[in-house]
Write an enzyme that holds these catalytic residues in place. Structure first.
Site, PDB file in Angstrom:
ATOM      1  N   HIS A 246       0.851  -1.192   0.000  1.00 54.92           N
ATOM      2  CA  HIS A 246       0.000   0.000   0.000  1.00 54.92           C
ATOM      3  C   HIS A 246       0.886   1.241   0.000  1.00 54.92           C
ATOM      4  O   HIS A 246       1.958   1.253   0.604  1.00 54.92           O
ATOM      5  CB  HIS A 246      -0.909   0.010   1.235  1.00 54.92           C
ATOM      6  CG  HIS A 246      -2.024   1.009   1.161  1.00 54.92           C
ATOM      7  ND1 HIS A 246      -1.843   2.334   1.528  1.00 54.92           N
ATOM      8  CD2 HIS A 246      -3.307   0.894   0.763  1.00 54.92           C
ATOM      9  CE1 HIS A 246      -2.987   2.973   1.353  1.00 54.92           C
ATOM     10  NE2 HIS A 246      -3.890   2.146   0.892  1.00 54.92           N
ATOM     11  N   GLU A 301      -7.861  -4.240  -0.653  1.00 58.27           N
ATOM     12  CA  GLU A 301      -8.391  -4.900  -1.843  1.00 58.27           C
ATOM     13  C   GLU A 301      -8.384  -6.419  -1.713  1.00 58.27           C
ATOM     14  O   GLU A 301      -9.235  -7.100  -2.292  1.00 58.27           O
ATOM     15  CB  GLU A 301      -7.592  -4.497  -3.083  1.00 58.27           C
ATOM     16  CG  GLU A 301      -7.849  -3.072  -3.546  1.00 58.27           C
ATOM     17  CD  GLU A 301      -7.191  -2.769  -4.873  1.00 58.27           C
ATOM     18  OE1 GLU A 301      -6.417  -3.630  -5.359  1.00 58.27           O
ATOM     19  OE2 GLU A 301      -7.440  -1.690  -5.424  1.00 58.27           O
TER      20      GLU A 301
END
Length: 359
Positions: A246, A301
């Site tokens: 991320h 996700e």
């Protein structure tokens, strides 16, 4: 010094949420996300962020579901080739009626959030050449969204899975779409216009891109039957392992941790969720071994894909459903901006072009 993308530049003060990438913390107000999610409903968390009474939020969400004939007509005449995000954004642009704008800002925020879920479900069904499902006035927000998509009442586990996801992704600080919404209303434009800006920004694959890559990864693991074989083949060919890493979080994404716990609780009912939990452990081990120092952990996700798959939500609904959740954060930020407004007006530095006209 120029900060491309405004990275690291502080432009506003907010009381809505905070993100700490180093500690792996996401807070709604002063509460850690994991403490907010536990045994809470969409309505309860939304009312917390909007700072409105929960009963009023519940009533206004139901009121917002009552779309006019004109809005559904616009959906039906739009090209079927448009994405759901494009269709919904187009209809939202027509919602700034005098009747809506006469309401208080916070009432507008709730009404728009209620309407967005209905528009998303209706656009999905119209694309499939099905009639939109009339929203229920009895069902809570998340159950009603699932009901409008399928026409059938969802199971308790389906509602729990999606509600956890929607609460977890409801707000995430000054991200691109939230910034776009705040910039729009900083000109003293209205909330529907700001929502259009946010939806247009969320559509971009660098922001709200659907986690289809995670689904492909888990499908391949399920087919091959070996996490290590799949992951090592990807690493050796230089492919990215989807759902890991991320830009902000340098440790575990707190949203991923919340969704992981939801998957564990529901995995007894859904083998797909069990696969996601088991695969994460092995993938994390392999990444730490073969990419030392990179600190690659699951992002939101990864488990979002697992939850969407478990409730049979098609991939074209991933980003629109993300938007159904994030509409709470967007509208809360727009209200906050307008309550203490200064128009955004950053500067630019002109760079001489080799193609400049020379008389």
């Amino acid at each position: 010094m120029i900060q491309k993308g405004l990275k690291g530049v502080v432009a506003v003060e907010t009381t809505i949420a905070s993100v700490d990438g180093e500690k792996g913390e996401l807070r709604y107000k002063d509460l850690l996300l994991k403490d907010v999610v536990e045994q809470q409903t969409f309505e309860a968390v939304a009312s917390f962020l909007w700072e409105i009474d929960e009963k009023q939020v519940t009533r206004l969400l139901v009121e917002g579901r009552q779309l006019g004939f004109d809005h559904l007509f616009v959906l039906k005449v739009l090209p079927k080739s448009l994405s759901i995000m494009d269709q919904v954004r187009t209809v939202v642009s027509s919602m700034g009626t005098p009747e809506l704008l006469a309401r208080s800002l916070k009432e507008q925020a709730v009404l728009l959030t209620g309407a967005l879920a209905v528009l998303t479900a209706a656009a999905y069904r119209i694309q499939r050449e099905q009639q939109p499902v009339t929203p229920s006035v009895e069902l809570p927000h998340v159950a009603n969204y699932l009901y409008m998509l399928s026409g059938s009442h969802p199971t308790k586990s389906e509602v729990t899975a999606l509600e956890t996801y929607l609460i977890t992704t409801m707000e995430h600080g000054m991200n691109a779409s939230t910034f776009a919404a705040r910039v729009t209303v900083s000109s003293e434009s209205d909330l529907p216009s700001g929502l259009v800006s946010a939806l247009g920004t969320m559509k971009g694959p660098l922001h709200g891109g659907a986690p289809s890559g995670v689904l492909a990864l888990l499908d391949e693991i399920a087919s091959v039957g070996s996490v290590e074989t799949v992951v090592m083949n990807k690493l050796q060919s230089g492919e990215r392992i989807m759902g890991f890493g991320h830009r902000v979080y340098k440790t575990n994404d707190p949203r991923s941790l919340v969704l992981r716990e939801a998957c564990k609780k529901l995995s007894g009912e859904e083998r797909w969720l069990q696969l996601a939990v088991e695969a994460e452990k092995e993938i994390t081990r392999l990444l730490a071994l073969h990419k030392p120092g990179r600190r690659l952990y699951t992002n939101v996700e990864y488990y979002a894909a697992a939850i969407m798959k478990s409730i049979a939500l098609p991939s074209e609904l991933f980003t629109p459903t993300f938007s159904v959740a994030r509409s709470v954060g967007w509208t809360a930020h727009m209200v906050e901006q307008l309550e203490n407004n200064v128009i955004f007006r950053p500067e630019s530095v002109y760079v001489t072009s080799v193609n400049d006209f020379a008389p």
